[in-house]
Design a protein around this motif. Structure first.
Motif, PDB file in Angstrom:
ATOM      1  N   ILE A 183       0.803  -1.102  -0.009  1.00 23.53           N
ATOM      2  CA  ILE A 183      -0.014   0.076  -0.023  1.00 23.53           C
ATOM      3  C   ILE A 183       0.808   1.269   0.056  1.00 23.53           C
ATOM      4  O   ILE A 183       0.422   2.365  -0.216  1.00 23.53           O
ATOM      5  CB  ILE A 183      -0.731  -0.096   1.252  1.00 23.53           C
ATOM      6  CG1 ILE A 183      -0.165   0.439   2.367  1.00 23.53           C
ATOM      7  CG2 ILE A 183      -1.821  -1.089   1.334  1.00 23.53           C
ATOM      8  CD1 ILE A 183      -1.255   0.647   3.573  1.00 23.53           C
ATOM      9  N   GLY A 184       2.184   1.320   0.103  1.00 21.28           N
ATOM     10  CA  GLY A 184       3.119   2.251  -0.004  1.00 21.28           C
ATOM     11  C   GLY A 184       3.455   2.610   1.407  1.00 21.28           C
ATOM     12  O   GLY A 184       4.369   3.852   1.378  1.00 21.28           O
ATOM     13  N   MET A 185       3.491   1.720   2.334  1.00 22.55           N
ATOM     14  CA  MET A 185       3.984   2.103   3.616  1.00 22.55           C
ATOM     15  C   MET A 185       4.850   1.070   4.125  1.00 22.55           C
ATOM     16  O   MET A 185       4.619  -0.201   3.641  1.00 22.55           O
ATOM     17  CB  MET A 185       2.832   2.289   4.666  1.00 22.55           C
ATOM     18  CG  MET A 185       2.032   3.773   4.955  1.00 22.55           C
ATOM     19  SD  MET A 185       0.834   3.570   6.041  1.00 22.55           S
ATOM     20  CE  MET A 185       0.426   5.418   6.077  1.00 22.55           C
ATOM     21  N   CYS A 209       8.333  10.565   9.871  1.00 26.70           N
ATOM     22  CA  CYS A 209       7.621   9.207   9.536  1.00 26.70           C
ATOM     23  C   CYS A 209       6.203   9.529  10.048  1.00 26.70           C
ATOM     24  O   CYS A 209       5.599  10.483  10.269  1.00 26.70           O
ATOM     25  CB  CYS A 209       8.088   8.035  10.687  1.00 26.70           C
ATOM     26  SG  CYS A 209       9.740   7.441  10.548  1.00 26.70           S
ATOM     27  N   TYR A 210       5.191   8.781   9.317  1.00 29.35           N
ATOM     28  CA  TYR A 210       3.916   8.627   9.379  1.00 29.35           C
ATOM     29  C   TYR A 210       3.404   8.712  10.786  1.00 29.35           C
ATOM     30  O   TYR A 210       2.634   9.265  11.419  1.00 29.35           O
ATOM     31  CB  TYR A 210       2.977   7.777   8.470  1.00 29.35           C
ATOM     32  CG  TYR A 210       3.207   8.065   7.031  1.00 29.35           C
ATOM     33  CD1 TYR A 210       2.569   8.771   6.533  1.00 29.35           C
ATOM     34  CD2 TYR A 210       3.949   7.273   6.238  1.00 29.35           C
ATOM     35  CE1 TYR A 210       2.657   9.042   5.142  1.00 29.35           C
ATOM     36  CE2 TYR A 210       4.257   7.492   4.915  1.00 29.35           C
ATOM     37  CZ  TYR A 210       3.652   8.402   4.327  1.00 29.35           C
ATOM     38  OH  TYR A 210       3.476   8.829   3.168  1.00 29.35           O
ATOM     39  N   ILE A 211       4.035   7.471  11.264  1.00 27.81           N
ATOM     40  CA  ILE A 211       3.619   7.239  12.704  1.00 27.81           C
ATOM     41  C   ILE A 211       5.061   6.841  13.622  1.00 27.81           C
ATOM     42  O   ILE A 211       5.843   6.119  12.965  1.00 27.81           O
ATOM     43  CB  ILE A 211       2.696   6.059  12.962  1.00 27.81           C
ATOM     44  CG1 ILE A 211       1.656   6.281  12.124  1.00 27.81           C
ATOM     45  CG2 ILE A 211       2.373   5.662  14.673  1.00 27.81           C
ATOM     46  CD1 ILE A 211       0.575   5.120  11.933  1.00 27.81           C
ATOM     47  N   VAL A 227       6.847   4.119  11.174  1.00 33.15           N
ATOM     48  CA  VAL A 227       6.195   3.893   9.780  1.00 33.15           C
ATOM     49  C   VAL A 227       6.721   4.873   8.869  1.00 33.15           C
ATOM     50  O   VAL A 227       6.308   6.276   8.972  1.00 33.15           O
ATOM     51  CB  VAL A 227       4.601   3.761  10.006  1.00 33.15           C
ATOM     52  CG1 VAL A 227       3.726   3.511   8.773  1.00 33.15           C
ATOM     53  CG2 VAL A 227       3.984   2.767  10.980  1.00 33.15           C
ATOM     54  N   GLU A 228       7.087   4.355   7.730  1.00 32.81           N
ATOM     55  CA  GLU A 228       7.540   5.489   6.700  1.00 32.81           C
ATOM     56  C   GLU A 228       6.822   5.110   5.368  1.00 32.81           C
ATOM     57  O   GLU A 228       6.538   3.999   5.170  1.00 32.81           O
ATOM     58  CB  GLU A 228       9.300   5.305   6.674  1.00 32.81           C
ATOM     59  CG  GLU A 228       9.596   4.210   6.483  1.00 32.81           C
ATOM     60  CD  GLU A 228      11.374   4.154   5.957  1.00 32.81           C
ATOM     61  OE1 GLU A 228      11.668   5.193   6.265  1.00 32.81           O
ATOM     62  OE2 GLU A 228      11.695   3.201   5.415  1.00 32.81           O
ATOM     63  N   ASP A 229       7.272   5.926   4.159  1.00 30.19           N
ATOM     64  CA  ASP A 229       6.858   5.434   2.847  1.00 30.19           C
ATOM     65  C   ASP A 229       7.813   4.245   2.647  1.00 30.19           C
ATOM     66  O   ASP A 229       9.086   3.898   3.057  1.00 30.19           O
ATOM     67  CB  ASP A 229       7.754   6.579   1.796  1.00 30.19           C
ATOM     68  CG  ASP A 229       6.674   7.681   1.937  1.00 30.19           C
ATOM     69  OD1 ASP A 229       5.355   7.517   1.992  1.00 30.19           O
ATOM     70  OD2 ASP A 229       7.314   8.835   2.053  1.00 30.19           O
ATOM     71  N   GLN A 358      -1.979  10.428   2.513  1.00 24.57           N
ATOM     72  CA  GLN A 358      -2.272  11.834   1.633  1.00 24.57           C
ATOM     73  C   GLN A 358      -2.103  12.936   2.768  1.00 24.57           C
ATOM     74  O   GLN A 358      -2.473  14.111   2.083  1.00 24.57           O
ATOM     75  CB  GLN A 358      -4.063  11.836   1.405  1.00 24.57           C
ATOM     76  CG  GLN A 358      -4.466  10.732   0.407  1.00 24.57           C
ATOM     77  CD  GLN A 358      -5.761  10.278   0.355  1.00 24.57           C
ATOM     78  OE1 GLN A 358      -6.612  11.052   0.678  1.00 24.57           O
ATOM     79  NE2 GLN A 358      -6.126   9.344  -0.467  1.00 24.57           N
ATOM     80  N   HIS A 359      -1.491  12.752   3.839  1.00 20.54           N
ATOM     81  CA  HIS A 359      -1.487  14.052   5.018  1.00 20.54           C
ATOM     82  C   HIS A 359      -2.586  14.427   5.135  1.00 20.54           C
ATOM     83  O   HIS A 359      -2.788  15.642   5.177  1.00 20.54           O
ATOM     84  CB  HIS A 359      -0.044  14.665   4.612  1.00 20.54           C
ATOM     85  CG  HIS A 359       1.079  14.071   4.052  1.00 20.54           C
ATOM     86  ND1 HIS A 359       1.838  13.407   4.939  1.00 20.54           N
ATOM     87  CD2 HIS A 359       1.508  13.392   2.938  1.00 20.54           C
ATOM     88  CE1 HIS A 359       2.766  13.181   4.603  1.00 20.54           C
ATOM     89  NE2 HIS A 359       2.599  13.110   3.104  1.00 20.54           N
ATOM     90  N   LYS A 360      -3.812  13.834   5.025  1.00 18.81           N
ATOM     91  CA  LYS A 360      -5.194  14.625   5.409  1.00 18.81           C
ATOM     92  C   LYS A 360      -5.384  14.613   6.948  1.00 18.81           C
ATOM     93  O   LYS A 360      -5.317  13.765   7.396  1.00 18.81           O
ATOM     94  CB  LYS A 360      -6.336  13.711   4.518  1.00 18.81           C
ATOM     95  CG  LYS A 360      -7.655  14.357   4.637  1.00 18.81           C
ATOM     96  CD  LYS A 360      -8.648  13.581   3.871  1.00 18.81           C
ATOM     97  CE  LYS A 360      -9.830  14.022   3.862  1.00 18.81           C
ATOM     98  NZ  LYS A 360     -11.001  13.115   2.978  1.00 18.81           N
TER      99      LYS A 360
END
Length: 380
Positions: A183-185, A209-211, A227-229, A358-360
């Protein structure tokens, strides 16, 4: 008389071991086949929600797991600032009911070992180093063809359960063309000493990181994750992997300062990609049925992957033990009970991941989490 007298389970992971326990303890003749040489799992932690704890209690494992886990009833949110400022501490939903903690953290290999030990106690026979080579079935049963290194063996069963994970051999043998998709992570995980002030999961959103998160797994250990790209990290040496995780962790503080110091030359980290797949339709072909990661996977954004696999096993065993025939009606009842619930969890997990990708910032995360909690709080 139940619908089955003999069952083969392919895969000794959470879902497979759970199915073996429930069937064997009710008198079904159960063989478990696993290509691994011995019980094992990725050596990091796992976050287990209350509905999965409820399932583990039904399996006779929860009392033993209490000594190998860490329970908590809240989750914290921290800022990606130099102090790791606590922004909020939120009570976590007790999806297993009031008798169980909202969440536990555990060392994944410990959970895997306890489940296999319980399956053997119930009477299931575990065949290690046994690879399935083929299946042949008719209206009355399934011939399982397997190889343990000494040659081919053929045994007949009333039903075969494919619980052999993301890259399921049984799924491929059945000709089901559904594969896990990245999924891209990607996620870094490390199993490290527990800082004294870590008594729950804390999550940090933002930074490189995302998380950035951690989960206590015992009085003296936690697993920490970033959690990263998704990237091709497998080309890195073990030393480079540790250095990469330590570098990413430099942006995070609070307990992360102590965690980062633990990422030294002796640390072991692992890196995996998040995936998603779902067999959107019957999970069986004749008398062969898929459960757990063989049938569905999702990113661990709501920590329900293990729970869904355990629930698959509970529902399947309930139906096999209460029916008097293996027929289309049995499989329809299984699909009716599992497909909508698994679909909702996969979709919710993916929605959270997509918002992060999406950084939403205006996604209704509390509403989504509340809906999932309400769903899984009702026993499967």
């Amino acid at each position: 008389m139940t619908a089955v007298e003999s069952v083969a389970v392919v895969g000794s992971g959470f879902a497979g071991a759970a199915a073996a326990i429930l069937l064997a303890e009710d008198g079904v003749d159960v063989d478990v086949f696993d290509a691994k040489a011995e019980v094992g799992a990725v050596g990091s932690g796992i976050t287990i929600q209350g509905n999965a704890v409820r399932a583990l209690d039904r399996l006779g494992v929860w009392d033993r797991l209490k000594d190998h886990s860490y329970a908590f009833d809240e989750v914290g949110l921290r800022a990606p600032d130099p102090a790791g400022t606590v922004l909020a501490v939120v009570p976590d939903a007790k999806t297993g009911g009031p008798d169980y903690p909202a969440t536990i953290g555990a060392y994944r290999p410990d959970v895997a070992r306890l489940l296999v030990e319980r399956a053997e106690e119930a009477g299931a026979r575990i065949h290690w180093g046994a690879r399935v080579e083929g299946l042949e079935q008719d209206d009355s049963g399934v011939d399982l063809i397997w190889n343990d290194g000494s040659g081919l063996h053929r045994d007949r069963y009333d039903v075969v359960v494919g619980a052999d994970g993301l890259h399921s051999t049984i799924r491929a043998v059945l000709g089901i063309d559904v594969q896990p998709k990245r999924i891209g992570m990607g996620i870094w995980r490390a199993f490290v000493p527990r800082p004294a002030d870590v008594t729950r999961t804390d999550l940090i959103y933002g930074g490189p990181c995302y998380i950035a998160g951690y989960c206590p797994t015992s009085e003296d250990r936690i697993y920490a994750y970033l959690v990263e790209d998704a990237q091709e990290r497998t080309v890195l040496s073990p030393e480079e992997q540790v250095a990469t995780m330590r570098r990413l962790a430099e942006a995070y503080h609070g307990p992360w300062d102590e965690i980062r110091a633990s990422l030294d030359e002796h640390a072991v980290v692992n890196y995996t990609w998040f995936t998603q797949h779902l067999i959107d339709g019957p999970w069986n072909r004749g008398r062969v049925v898929l459960i757990g990661d063989a049938a569905h996977s999702c990113p661990p954004t709501i920590a329900q992957g293990a729970a869904m696999g355990l629930e698959d096993a509970l529902v399947l065993a309930d139906l096999l033990l209460s029916a008097d025939a293996v027929d289309d009606g049995l499989w329809q009842r299984f699909s009716d009970r599992r497909l909508p619930r698994a679909t909702a969890v996969v979709e919710a997990s993916m929605q959270l991941a997509e918002w992060q990708l999406q950084h939403k910032r205006d996604g209704d995360v509390p509403g989504l989490m509340r809906r999932v909690a309400e769903l899984v709080s009702v026993p499967a």
